[in-house]
Design an enzyme around this catalytic site. Structure first.
Site, mmCIF file in Angstrom:
data_model
loop_
_atom_site.group_PDB
_atom_site.id
_atom_site.type_symbol
_atom_site.label_atom_id
_atom_site.label_comp_id
_atom_site.label_asym_id
_atom_site.label_seq_id
_atom_site.Cartn_x
_atom_site.Cartn_y
_atom_site.Cartn_z
ATOM 1 N N TYR A 163 0.831 -1.207 0.000
ATOM 2 C CA TYR A 163 0.000 0.000 0.000
ATOM 3 C C TYR A 163 0.868 1.261 0.000
ATOM 4 O O TYR A 163 0.612 2.210 -0.739
ATOM 5 C CB TYR A 163 -0.905 -0.048 1.227
ATOM 6 C CG TYR A 163 -1.819 1.131 1.422
ATOM 7 C CD1 TYR A 163 -2.954 1.294 0.637
ATOM 8 C CD2 TYR A 163 -1.571 2.055 2.437
ATOM 9 C CE1 TYR A 163 -3.812 2.365 0.839
ATOM 10 C CE2 TYR A 163 -2.429 3.126 2.647
ATOM 11 C CZ TYR A 163 -3.542 3.274 1.846
ATOM 12 O OH TYR A 163 -4.389 4.341 2.054
ATOM 13 N N LYS A 167 0.930 4.086 -2.919
ATOM 14 C CA LYS A 167 0.541 5.462 -2.615
ATOM 15 C C LYS A 167 1.690 6.434 -2.866
ATOM 16 O O LYS A 167 1.460 7.595 -3.239
ATOM 17 C CB LYS A 167 0.051 5.561 -1.173
ATOM 18 C CG LYS A 167 -1.294 4.890 -0.935
ATOM 19 C CD LYS A 167 -2.381 5.450 -1.834
ATOM 20 C CE LYS A 167 -3.766 5.003 -1.430
ATOM 21 N NZ LYS A 167 -4.815 5.517 -2.341
#
Length: 293
Positions: A163, A167
């Site tokens: 993640y 991001k």
């Protein structure tokens, strides 16, 4: 005319509702998956459309997969076909599959990077093509893109390597897209939001208690005003920026910058590098800690 991806629940839902309250027509995109990306249902997108219509607004549902080339293309076509134009793209869709790095599977890495990073690139790619053609045709373009990064992408987060990497990629994609698309009248910015959602309830459980009364700093609706403003014509001077937003707080995040430099004027000898690095570290500010450390 606004597209919001991942708008069936959480932060995306509140984006869609606030845009509608401000008079925008909205394409509510949501694949209707579970918190880990499992399953699919048109129900969440249709429910938000019904909410918008109950407010007196206009909305249509789209359940295409934004991480699929054809799905992202159909999403943009849905907006143009329904309302004749596209003004704002809010990339918000995503899910998490958290695991410590040494335990993470290849599939868990690929799935999260695909949905977050590729799922931002593809709608942006097709929207950009639409705006470029509009500009070439002599139309006045005021396109707005708001991407969704994360504090995990800016600083890193233990147990979220996939993640965090995705991001961080979105933050860099935002900067590149802003530099490339400005010539067509398009701004591209990103937010790093903190709010109570399905993705954050387990990670931040200790800080997610709902207040008994008064202002709720973790309400996902707190994120929408900044996004709506970034989607307005008045935000045309702001591009390539990342904003952290939580509760009643908005902060401008600053990323990598050129720092102190050690110059030798010739190729470095490995034995001399250590002393040079020590000097650079002594002159530099300490890095922000990774979340979870």
């Amino acid at each position: 005319m606004v597209i919001v991806t991942g708008a069936g629940r959480g932060i995306g839902r509140d984006h869609a509702l606030e845009f509608a309250r401000q008079g925008a027509r909205v394409v509510v995109n949501d694949l209707g998956t579970g918190p880990g990306g499992e399953g699919a249902s048109g129900g969440p997108a249709l429910e938000v459309v019904a909410e918008i219509e109950a407010l007196g607004g206009q909305a249509v549902a789209n359940c295409d997969d934004v991480s699929d080339w054809g799905g992202a293309a159909r999403l943009v076509k849905t907006a143009v076909s329904a309302y004749g134009r596209l003004d704002v793209l809010v990339n918000n869709a995503g899910f998490v599959r958290d695991r410590m790095l040494v335990s993470m599977t290849e599939q868990e890495w690929d799935d999260v990077v695909r949905v977050h990073l590729k799922g931002h690139f593809l709608p942006l790619r097709h929207a950009a093509a639409y705006w470029r053609e509009s500009a070439k045709a002599g139309e006045r373009v005021t396109g707005r893109v708001i991407n969704t990064s994360s504090g995990a992408g800016l600083l890193g987060s233990v147990g979220q390597a996939n993640y965090s990497a995705a991001k961080a990629g979105i933050a860099a994609l935002t900067q590149v897209a802003a530099a490339e698309l400005g010539r067509y009248g398009v701004t591209v910015n990103a937010i790093a939001p903190a709010a109570r959602t399905r993705m954050t309830e387990e990670v931040f459980a200790a800080t997610m208690a709902r207040p008994e009364s008064g202002f709720d700093p973790m309400d996902p609706a707190n994120i929408a005003p900044l996004v709506v403003w970034l989607g307005s014509e008045g935000a045309g001077h702001v591009t390539g920026r990342v904003f952290e937003v939580e509760g009643g707080s908005i902060a401008l995040a600053t990323g990598w910058r050129h720092g102190e430099r050690a110059e030798r004027g010739a190729r470095w000898d490995p034995a001399a590098v250590g002393e040079a690095v020590a000097g650079l570290l002594a002159a530099a500010p300490s890095p922000e800690p990774v979340y979870g450390t």
